[in-house]
Motif scaffolding. Structure first.
Motif, short mmCIF file in Angstrom:
data_model
loop_
_atom_site.label_atom_id
_atom_site.label_comp_id
_atom_site.label_asym_id
_atom_site.label_seq_id
_atom_site.Cartn_x
_atom_site.Cartn_y
_atom_site.Cartn_z
N THR A 228 -2.26 -34.10 -19.89
CA THR A 228 -2.87 -33.30 -19.01
C THR A 228 -2.68 -33.63 -17.61
O THR A 228 -2.83 -34.62 -17.21
N VAL A 229 -2.00 -32.92 -16.84
CA VAL A 229 -2.03 -33.00 -15.30
C VAL A 229 -2.60 -31.67 -14.46
O VAL A 229 -2.38 -30.60 -14.83
N LEU A 230 -3.62 -32.04 -13.94
CA LEU A 230 -4.37 -30.89 -12.99
C LEU A 230 -4.15 -31.14 -11.56
O LEU A 230 -4.20 -32.37 -11.06
N LEU A 231 -4.19 -30.03 -10.86
CA LEU A 231 -4.07 -30.13 -9.46
C LEU A 231 -5.11 -29.04 -9.14
O LEU A 231 -5.15 -27.74 -9.42
N LEU A 232 -6.20 -29.65 -8.07
CA LEU A 232 -7.40 -28.70 -7.89
C LEU A 232 -7.26 -28.64 -6.28
O LEU A 232 -7.03 -29.75 -5.42
N ALA A 233 -7.49 -27.47 -5.67
CA ALA A 233 -7.70 -27.45 -4.13
C ALA A 233 -8.86 -26.91 -3.78
O ALA A 233 -9.30 -25.85 -4.27
N SER A 234 -9.55 -27.63 -2.86
CA SER A 234 -10.61 -27.07 -2.27
C SER A 234 -10.53 -26.19 -1.02
O SER A 234 -11.44 -25.63 -0.80
N GLY A 235 -9.45 -26.44 -0.64
CA GLY A 235 -9.27 -25.53 0.73
C GLY A 235 -9.93 -26.07 2.12
O GLY A 235 -10.13 -25.49 3.26
N ALA A 236 -10.77 -26.98 1.81
CA ALA A 236 -11.68 -27.64 2.81
C ALA A 236 -11.02 -28.07 4.10
O ALA A 236 -11.95 -28.12 5.21
N SER A 237 -9.78 -28.32 4.14
CA SER A 237 -9.31 -28.67 5.44
C SER A 237 -9.06 -27.38 6.38
O SER A 237 -8.82 -27.52 7.41
N GLY A 238 -9.01 -26.24 5.72
CA GLY A 238 -8.67 -25.07 6.39
C GLY A 238 -7.30 -24.67 6.67
O GLY A 238 -6.89 -23.74 7.37
N ILE A 239 -6.47 -25.72 6.33
CA ILE A 239 -5.09 -25.63 6.81
C ILE A 239 -4.19 -25.26 5.36
O ILE A 239 -4.28 -25.76 4.24
N GLU A 240 -3.42 -24.40 5.55
CA GLU A 240 -2.23 -23.76 4.29
C GLU A 240 -0.95 -24.08 4.78
O GLU A 240 -0.27 -23.93 5.43
N PRO A 241 -0.45 -25.12 4.05
CA PRO A 241 0.83 -25.71 4.25
C PRO A 241 1.78 -24.72 3.86
O PRO A 241 1.48 -23.96 2.73
N ASP A 242 3.07 -24.88 4.20
CA ASP A 242 4.16 -24.19 3.30
C ASP A 242 4.29 -24.59 2.22
O ASP A 242 4.19 -25.64 1.81
N GLN A 243 4.97 -23.83 1.18
CA GLN A 243 5.50 -24.39 0.12
C GLN A 243 6.10 -25.65 -0.18
O GLN A 243 5.69 -26.51 -0.84
N ALA A 244 7.01 -25.86 0.63
CA ALA A 244 8.00 -27.02 0.81
C ALA A 244 7.09 -28.30 1.02
O ALA A 244 7.27 -29.26 0.36
N GLU A 245 6.11 -28.00 1.95
CA GLU A 245 5.32 -29.02 2.26
C GLU A 245 4.29 -29.61 1.25
O GLU A 245 4.22 -30.64 0.87
N LEU A 246 3.84 -28.50 0.65
CA LEU A 246 2.79 -28.68 -0.46
C LEU A 246 3.73 -29.40 -1.57
O LEU A 246 3.15 -30.36 -2.12
N THR A 247 4.75 -28.90 -2.14
CA THR A 247 5.48 -29.31 -3.04
C THR A 247 5.91 -30.84 -2.77
O THR A 247 5.50 -31.71 -3.68
N ALA A 248 6.33 -31.02 -1.60
CA ALA A 248 6.77 -32.49 -1.10
C ALA A 248 5.51 -33.61 -1.34
O ALA A 248 5.84 -34.71 -1.88
N ALA A 249 4.41 -33.09 -0.74
CA ALA A 249 3.13 -34.01 -0.93
C ALA A 249 2.74 -34.30 -2.42
O ALA A 249 2.49 -35.36 -2.87
N VAL A 250 2.69 -33.04 -3.08
CA VAL A 250 2.48 -33.39 -4.64
C VAL A 250 3.27 -34.13 -5.62
O VAL A 250 2.98 -35.07 -6.22
N THR A 251 4.63 -33.97 -4.89
CA THR A 251 5.52 -34.80 -5.56
C THR A 251 5.60 -36.41 -5.36
O THR A 251 5.65 -37.15 -6.11
N ALA A 252 5.23 -36.53 -4.13
CA ALA A 252 5.03 -37.86 -3.71
C ALA A 252 3.74 -38.58 -4.50
O ALA A 252 4.08 -39.93 -4.87
N ALA A 253 3.09 -37.82 -4.52
CA ALA A 253 1.59 -38.33 -5.18
C ALA A 253 1.84 -38.54 -6.63
O ALA A 253 1.71 -39.66 -7.25
N CYS A 254 2.79 -37.58 -7.21
CA CYS A 254 2.93 -37.87 -8.81
C CYS A 254 4.11 -39.17 -8.92
O CYS A 254 4.06 -39.66 -9.92
N HIS A 255 4.96 -39.15 -8.02
CA HIS A 255 6.04 -40.19 -8.04
C HIS A 255 5.24 -41.58 -7.94
O HIS A 255 5.48 -42.40 -8.71
#
Lengths: 390, 390
Positions: A228-255
């Motif tokens: 199982t791999v889960l990704l939870l978002a709280s939105g607590a930063s108030g910042i909405e990254p664009d899809q490419a930024e989000l994907t890149a950061a999640v990919t870096a974390a998974c890597h």
């Protein structure tokens, strides 16, 4: 800080008594919001553990406010009673959180459940449920490391990561040391972010990330019932990254987590990267990489510090990838021991004394590439896996 | 008497010096006729050794008067020069036989070649060619056992068989201890018969036999570059069995040899039969059996005398076979430890102290069955395969 690095998350890890030795074995991660969006990727095994069936259902709702994870038992192959245990676990967690925290009035359907350990045995619910209450009482903003430790099974160390975005963060923890396989295997991973992101954006980011990281880790070719791999978002930063930024950061974390998993695979003495180049497409490259990664004869040779490129070619030859056998090149740690399907540079030049091994295979059929990660097959692997349940 | 049990065959096995220890490493089998019909089945690996490419060409002619086999080197991944070595081996054998025997005036195109040993190294032709002359001088009607011994690599004992028909006989020898895999792997096998049979009848018998025997042996999931199974008919009995009789005898011979291969697999401490029942068709049954046979976690558990049925279910779950996960039953050595996908009889009742293990998996999806044979994954396997080429 693992899963509690992003704003809006608390976690705890405690010993509920599921593991015989008294080690931590229960973790809870809570998303305090304001958002509670989520995405999940699960094992492709058709024999799915009860917590996987449950969490898939939870994810369909798109809202996950808490995750409860236990080691010390997979709750897989436990029939309808085992599914009922998972349901009770989620209900109990929801109730305990609602009692403790007026902010959180949540139902069981917002609680994902992950379990890992021996297959085929019921969980000791008389220990698990009190453990949940204990963990909920201990939830804190710096509970991430304790949670990462509580989900370990044969792992020798906890795995965690933090990747910074522009004003937002991705954090994560994972466990898994064996059974890493096609599209993962007994691997549990919880990623958190304080970015603002809807379920679709999270899903797209998580699937893209898994495809390039966990899906390309193949430790022993076995596929778990519980991944199982889960990704939870709280939105607590108030910042909405664009899809490419989000994907890149999640990919870096998974890597980062995937590399830690490979490095800590059961009994491994080598961390092996198989770079396949010159493929017609990425699927072919992954196919070839995976075939080599799973080959017991290649893996035992590397355990023995033997750059046995013939076994590598034999593994490549079992695939349907586009290539001509007499055009294959293979390098081991930079030495091109095979050119055009035959011996080239002297194999004695290959230095395999270190822990890291890179195998490079040029298919000379196109321009696509992929890297698959694996480890060697050692006496330690046989020892751990012949003694695990007894 | 192995390959020399049927009338019309002579064989020899000698030490040509290909193996460093001075053990026998070269065998020749000659068909003195009157017929010289033959059939062959070869590795499905796309990376094929030079002798496989050569022998496939020879078989296309449908006439095989001699087979020369060497251990001590696979002549795989050796490029055009390696193919030239195989060609020279066949030419030299043909010339040596023609010189010694006025009855036999044969060309290289009637000589099949088989090699086994390390991949990627050229054969020492300066030792191989004199060895061929020595072997041809030693050919005899009772040379079968010596030939069976000369083709051994990591085998601990020679494998041979004799199956009697009504006035005719099938004999055979095989080698192979690791790399037994889907559709076989470094396995060499020569079968002989004094039945009268055309190439088509031999081909049909051999393919049917392999499908039910060698193809269902999966020792370590690896597939060799060199696998070859040959069936030669001398017609010396003067009796032409019908197709069913021929197929049955060849199948019995292959079954016997396959069982010997499994029993002598590298480092194995267990001989494991995986009986899959209740399948929609035989392909599904084989698919499931093979998936379990290749699963390192199942194999290490059995090495540890642990009836870990959860790992068996997890392996079944990775296949595309028709079944419902919550209807799967599994028995280990007769104890139904899993019913309807969950724990059933007490696993402590399973006696795994002996060498033979039977796993029975009921898919409850149909009425077809298949048995796949494998062995456990032991420290011995890791030891042998981490030290083999160095």
């Amino acid at each position: 800080m693992t899963v509690t690095a992003p704003k809006g998350f608390r976690a705890a890890g405690i010993a509920a008594g599921l593991k015989s030795g008294g080690a931590p074995d229960l973790a809870v991660v809570v998303n305090d919001g304001p958002d509670a969006t989520a995405a999940g990727v699960f094992t492709a095994n058709r024999v799915k553990a009860a917590p996987v069936l449950w969490s898939q259902q939870v994810l369909r709702g798109g809202v996950v406010r808490a995750v409860v994870l236990n080691s010390g038992g997979a709750n897989a192959c436990t029939g309808p009673a085992g599914f009922q245990d998972t349901h009770a676990t989620a209900e109990h967690t929801a109730a305990a959180l609602s009692n403790r925290n007026a902010r959180l009035l949540l139902g069981a359907g917002e609680v994902a459940v992950c379990s890992t350990g021996l297959i085929g045995e019921r969980l000791p619910m008389d220990k698990l449920l009190p453990g949940i209450r204990l963990a909920v009482r201990g939830l804190s903003r710096d509970g991430g490391p304790a949670a990462a430790e509580a989900i370990m099974t044969t792992d020798t160390r906890p795995k965690s990561t933090v990747v910074g975005g522009a004003g937002w963060t991705v954090g994560g923890m994972a466990k898994g040391a064996g059974m890493l396989a096609p599209a993962m295997a007994t691997m549990l991973c919880v990623l958190t972010t304080d970015a603002v992101a809807g379920p679709d954006a999270l899903d797209e980011a998580l699937r893209a990330a898994c495809r390039l990281t966990f899906d390309r880790v193949d430790s022993d070719g076995c596929m778990s019932t519980n991944d199982t791999v889960l990704l939870l978002a709280s939105g607590a930063s108030g910042i909405e990254p664009d899809q490419a930024e989000l994907t890149a950061a999640v990919t870096a974390a998974c890597h980062d987590l995937a590399q830690q998993l490979v490095a800590d695979a059961e009994g491994a003495t080598k961390r092996i990267a198989i770079d396949v180049v010159g493929a017609v497409d990425a699927d072919d490259a992954v196919l070839v990489g995976r075939s080599v990664a799973r080959n017991n004869l290649v893996k035992t040779a590397l355990f023995g510090n033997d750059p046995n490129w013939g076994r590598i070619l034999a593994a490549v030859g079992t695939t349907t990838a586009a290539f001509e056998p007499d055009r294959l090149d293979v390098a081991v740690n930079g030495v091109w021991v095979c050119r055009s399907g035959a011996a080239a540079e002297d194999r004695s030049k290959v230095d395999l004394s270190g822990r890291d091994v890179t195998i490079r295979i040029d298919l000379h059929a196109g321009s696509e590439t992929a890297t698959v990660w694996t480890n060697d097959l050692s006496h330690g692997y046989v020892h751990e896996n012949s003694a695990y349940s007894s």
